[in-house]
Design an enzyme around this catalytic site. Structure first.
Site, PDB file in Angstrom:
ATOM      1  N   ASN A 599     -22.819   8.117 -23.071  1.00  0.00           N
ATOM      2  CA  ASN A 599     -23.959   8.371 -24.065  1.00  0.00           C
ATOM      3  C   ASN A 599     -23.418   8.861 -25.483  1.00  0.00           C
ATOM      4  O   ASN A 599     -23.995   8.631 -26.584  1.00  0.00           O
ATOM      5  CB  ASN A 599     -24.740   9.503 -23.363  1.00  0.00           C
ATOM      6  CG  ASN A 599     -25.934   9.141 -22.902  1.00  0.00           C
ATOM      7  OD1 ASN A 599     -26.641   7.840 -23.138  1.00  0.00           O
ATOM      8  ND2 ASN A 599     -26.936   9.807 -22.043  1.00  0.00           N
ATOM      9  N   ASP A 608     -29.606   4.501 -22.131  1.00  0.00           N
ATOM     10  CA  ASP A 608     -30.864   4.200 -21.291  1.00  0.00           C
ATOM     11  C   ASP A 608     -30.980   2.662 -20.809  1.00  0.00           C
ATOM     12  O   ASP A 608     -31.119   2.471 -19.623  1.00  0.00           O
ATOM     13  CB  ASP A 608     -32.257   4.417 -21.929  1.00  0.00           C
ATOM     14  CG  ASP A 608     -32.417   6.022 -22.478  1.00  0.00           C
ATOM     15  OD1 ASP A 608     -33.519   6.141 -23.514  1.00  0.00           O
ATOM     16  OD2 ASP A 608     -31.791   6.593 -21.855  1.00  0.00           O
ATOM     17  N   ARG A 624     -35.082  -3.882   1.850  1.00  0.00           N
ATOM     18  CA  ARG A 624     -35.551  -3.948   2.975  1.00  0.00           C
ATOM     19  C   ARG A 624     -36.603  -3.038   3.456  1.00  0.00           C
ATOM     20  O   ARG A 624     -36.732  -1.825   2.621  1.00  0.00           O
ATOM     21  CB  ARG A 624     -34.639  -3.726   3.894  1.00  0.00           C
ATOM     22  CG  ARG A 624     -33.545  -4.722   4.116  1.00  0.00           C
ATOM     23  CD  ARG A 624     -32.250  -4.300   4.946  1.00  0.00           C
ATOM     24  NE  ARG A 624     -31.230  -5.356   4.919  1.00  0.00           N
ATOM     25  CZ  ARG A 624     -30.002  -5.042   5.516  1.00  0.00           C
ATOM     26  NH1 ARG A 624     -29.938  -3.954   6.267  1.00  0.00           N
ATOM     27  NH2 ARG A 624     -29.034  -5.449   5.443  1.00  0.00           N
ATOM     28  N   GLU A 627     -36.561   1.133   2.955  1.00  0.00           N
ATOM     29  CA  GLU A 627     -35.482   1.846   2.126  1.00  0.00           C
ATOM     30  C   GLU A 627     -36.071   2.003   0.787  1.00  0.00           C
ATOM     31  O   GLU A 627     -36.806   1.103   0.329  1.00  0.00           O
ATOM     32  CB  GLU A 627     -34.418   0.598   2.076  1.00  0.00           C
ATOM     33  CG  GLU A 627     -33.764   0.036   3.202  1.00  0.00           C
ATOM     34  CD  GLU A 627     -32.844  -1.251   3.234  1.00  0.00           C
ATOM     35  OE1 GLU A 627     -32.033  -1.257   4.143  1.00  0.00           O
ATOM     36  OE2 GLU A 627     -32.704  -1.739   1.887  1.00  0.00           O
ATOM     37  N   GLU A 635     -28.198  10.771 -14.709  1.00  0.00           N
ATOM     38  CA  GLU A 635     -27.431   9.491 -14.596  1.00  0.00           C
ATOM     39  C   GLU A 635     -27.038   9.436 -12.943  1.00  0.00           C
ATOM     40  O   GLU A 635     -26.364   8.815 -12.530  1.00  0.00           O
ATOM     41  CB  GLU A 635     -26.046   9.398 -15.137  1.00  0.00           C
ATOM     42  CG  GLU A 635     -24.951  10.493 -14.688  1.00  0.00           C
ATOM     43  CD  GLU A 635     -25.278  11.655 -15.620  1.00  0.00           C
ATOM     44  OE1 GLU A 635     -26.276  12.052 -15.946  1.00  0.00           O
ATOM     45  OE2 GLU A 635     -24.079  12.606 -15.756  1.00  0.00           O
TER      46      GLU A 635
END
Length: 728
Positions: A599, A608, A624, A627, A635
């Site tokens: 950053n 970003d 799936r 999940e 971060e």
């Protein structure tokens, strides 16, 4: 032996038996030696690396009980002379080791020194030095065993007293250590007790009916439950660089409403400003600093700032000082304040989201239930006053795309809702309204301007206006100020007003359409049907907008994956299901390596972009059913999986790490010259004996180990056993 000496021996022996300590024993011995041998000086020394003087008795002066160091003893006689005298082999007495030496003094005459050496194997020796005693009297030592017996009695009693003194000193030392242990134990128990109270406080905060109630409870519980002195919750507006107190504590420990005040952050101490704006700290403490009330110094003590953050966004802080009780801020209390800041931050964020959704939903319902356009305007003013907690407001309508204005309902100078339908006229030349027209989707705002009522100036404050538009047409204006309570207009207020005004404009437009429908005659049935269809579409759009708003509240706007709140809700449900059926549950914590450096070097905009790319890589591997991939904060990402083995989870996470590594997103400030991920995995078969947050703690600990082990890798924590899947 002379009778006088015999009498003194007897008197001294009896005196010895009455002694209670070493000082009185030495005093009696010195008195005996002074009366019988009349020396110029008597030194009582103990054997050490160098002699240490216990007492000194100069002729004609009181005895001095002191602890003369070897350097101080040199003023009386040199250490070398004392050692030489003590080491002499010559004996004057047949019963005691008494040595003799002559020393030249500062007057170039000779001093006659005698030394009585009293030693016991394994014990420190006692040496009695006599300066210039009467020689004829010293001859008595050669043949009188009574004198030797008296000296040996003195020696044994002195050793006894010194041993007792050493024992007492050791006992005191032991007692001090025990007291310190008990104090530490009490502090640990107190810390544990207050941590439990913190958990109860978290429930109370979440149960607060409104944001305002939450602010008040947060201040009072710090004092009443955790025992701190004065507290004040201050909200920060980083955009306006302002700070807005909510509730605080006066000099008597009572809760005060301080919401009418607003200050610039420049008024903070530089250390506090730095902690707020340039660090990720949760606590900052300044010791020995002036303490203030209403801008006036009222004392001195420590001032603490428990900082509230929502990820990288500053919420505010709780200010605490010790003006009332002047007590020290303990280390464990600092840990409590950091826990409290995290807990309160989460509660404020959650309560804000709940409050926003509830207010917007209830306002839409209330406004939609009104039959006429004028009733919508009246209820809108009531909502602004009672639910949005703003001072004065007025709704002006326009039927010619903003050329003229028609009054509806507003607020008088006392805050009462009044009918203003008598007002009608051309749109005035007003800088605020012109700004609102120029910014159709934003709230126009002016600070520190004159405020008016019935064309008369009634005060100063902020003034705001919002253009009401629907289908690219101006249908009116919403105008507000803070004449009554002088509350600041925060970024949060502006956001809520923008959403509220958008809903208001849509509902007014709908009511106009509804009213026009009622005026049409039977010949306009086709137009009525067409308009009805438009209204139905508008309702669907509104419903879709509300659904989208609800979805957005569970989505991270930057990465377009689930946010922390969505994860927390899913985690609660999945944990309960897994616990009920004894199923496996996995939590994976992922963190971008050296992201702060990324950053700082590439800028937050590029940062970003990087986070969005990483989110898509992770999401690609976990699609799936059941999940969940979420942004945990900053971060950091988190994945929640059910019915998966540690081996399967490890392979899939390694695939994510490998794919990101292969993409080679350049990161010149990383040792690997590319963006990489570290991951911590925790998998467990859930049962009621495992604490709800244990899996998160295990995953976080494993992530920390992955970071410590060099990054760009994963660490698996399964049932307390740590297995490492090392980097290539």
């Amino acid at each position: 032996m002379k009778q006088f000496v015999l009498d003194q021996v007897s008197i001294t022996q009896n005196a010895f038996l009455a002694c209670q300590d070493a000082k009185s024993l030495i005093t009696n011995m010195s008195h005996f030696l002074s009366l019988t041998w009349h020396p110029d000086d008597i030194l009582f020394c103990i054997e050490a690396d160098q002699f240490k003087c216990l007492a000194q008795h100069k002729s004609g002066k009181p005895i001095l009980h002191l602890e003369l160091s070897p350097i101080e003893l040199k003023a009386q006689i040199s250490n070398e002379t004392l050692w030489q005298l003590a080491d002499q082999k010559e004996k004057i007495s047949a019963y005691l080791p008494i040595t003799y030496i002559r020393v030249e003094n500062s007057y170039h005459t000779l001093d006659h020194w005698y030394c009585l050496k009293l030693q016991m194997q394994g014990k420190a020796g006692i040496f009695i030095f006599l300066q210039n005693p009467q020689k004829e009297q010293m001859a008595l030592w050669k043949s009188e065993p009574l004198l030797s017996a008296l000296v040996m009695q003195f020696f044994h009693l002195l050793q006894k007293f010194r041993l007792n003194q050493q024992h007492k000193a050791q006992q005191v030392k032991h007692d001090k250590l025990e007291a310190l242990y008990l104090k530490d134990l009490n502090l640990q128990q107190e810390f544990s007790s207050k941590v439990l109270k913190l958990h109860k406080m978290a429930q109370d905060l979440l149960l607060a009916p409104t944001l305002d109630a939450l602010y008040k409870i947060s201040v009072e519980t710090l004092r009443e439950v955790l025992g701190f002195d004065r507290t004040c919750l201050i909200l920060a507006d980083a955009i306006q660089h302002s700070m807005n107190p909510t509730y605080g504590t006066d000099e008597n420990g009572n809760t005060t409403d301080e919401s009418k005040q607003v200050f610039d952050m420049e008024g903070l101490a530089p250390q506090m400003q730095h902690a707020l704006l340039h660090t990720n700290k949760l606590l900052e403490v300044i010791e020995n600093t002036p303490l203030y009330t209403a801008g006036k110094v009222v004392g001195i003590g420590w001032n603490a700032m428990a900082i509230l953050r929502d990820g990288d966004n500053l919420i505010g802080w709780v200010a605490i000082d010790n003006l009332l009780k002047n007590r020290v801020l303990l280390d464990y209390e600092k840990e409590l304040l950091m826990l409290y800041s995290t807990m309160l931050s989460s509660a404020i964020v959650q309560k804000r989201e709940e409050s926003n959704l509830n207010i917007l939903h209830s306002s839409v319902v209330q406004l939609s239930h009104q039959k006429k356009e004028i009733d919508v305007c009246r209820v809108a003013i009531e909502i602004i006053r009672e639910q949005l907690m703003l001072d004065r407001a007025a709704v002006f309508l326009s039927y010619d795309n903003g050329q003229t204005m028609q009054g509806t309902f507003g607020t008088d100078i006392n805050g009462l809702v009044i009918n203003e339908t008598s007002f009608s006229g051309v749109l005035p030349k007003n800088s605020l309204l012109e700004l609102a027209i120029a910014l159709p989707h934003r709230l126009a705002f002016e600070a520190s301007v004159p405020l008016y009522h019935d064309n008369k100036m009634v005060g100063h404050g902020w003034n705001a206006a919002m253009l009401l538009r629907n289908q690219e047409k101006t249908i009116g204006f919403l105008v507000l100020d803070n004449l009554i309570n002088k509350r600041p207009l925060t970024s949060h207020n502006k956001h809520m007003l923008t959403l509220f005004a958008s809903n208001l404009a849509e509902i007014i437009s709908r009511k106009r359409a509804e009213e026009s429908v009622y005026k049409l005659n039977n010949e306009l049935e086709r137009l009525v049907a067409e308009r009805t269809e438009q209204l139905e579409n508008a309702n669907k759009a509104l419903e879709a907008s509300n659904q989208k708003l609800a979805q957005l509240s569970l989505m991270d706007s930057l990465t377009e994956i689930a946010n922390r709140r969505h994860f927390d809700e899913n985690y609660q449900r999945e944990w309960a299901t897994a616990c009920r059926h004894g199923l496996n549950l996995s939590v994976i914590m992922l963190d971008v390596d050296y992201f702060k450096a990324y950053n700082d070097f590439y800028g937050h905009q590029q940062g970003d972009i990087c986070l969005r790319e990483i989110a898509q890589v992770i999401k690609k591997h976990f699609r799936r059913a059941g999940e969940l991939v979420a942004r945990y904060g900053g971060e950091e990402f988190v994945i929640l999986l059910g019915h998966s083995s540690a081996q399967d989870v490890s392979q899939r996470i390694q695939a994510v790490i490998d794919e990101l590594f292969a993409q080679h997103i350049t990161h010149l400030k990383s040792p690997l010259q590319r963006v990489t991920l570290s991951a911590g995995i925790a998998t467990a078969q859930i049962n009621k004996d495992i604490l709800k947050n244990e899996l998160l703690k295990r995953a976080d600990k494993a992530l920390y180990q992955a970071k410590s082990a060099g990054r760009n890798r994963l660490i698996v924590n399964q049932h307390g056993f740590i297995a490492s899947a090392l980097n290539r």
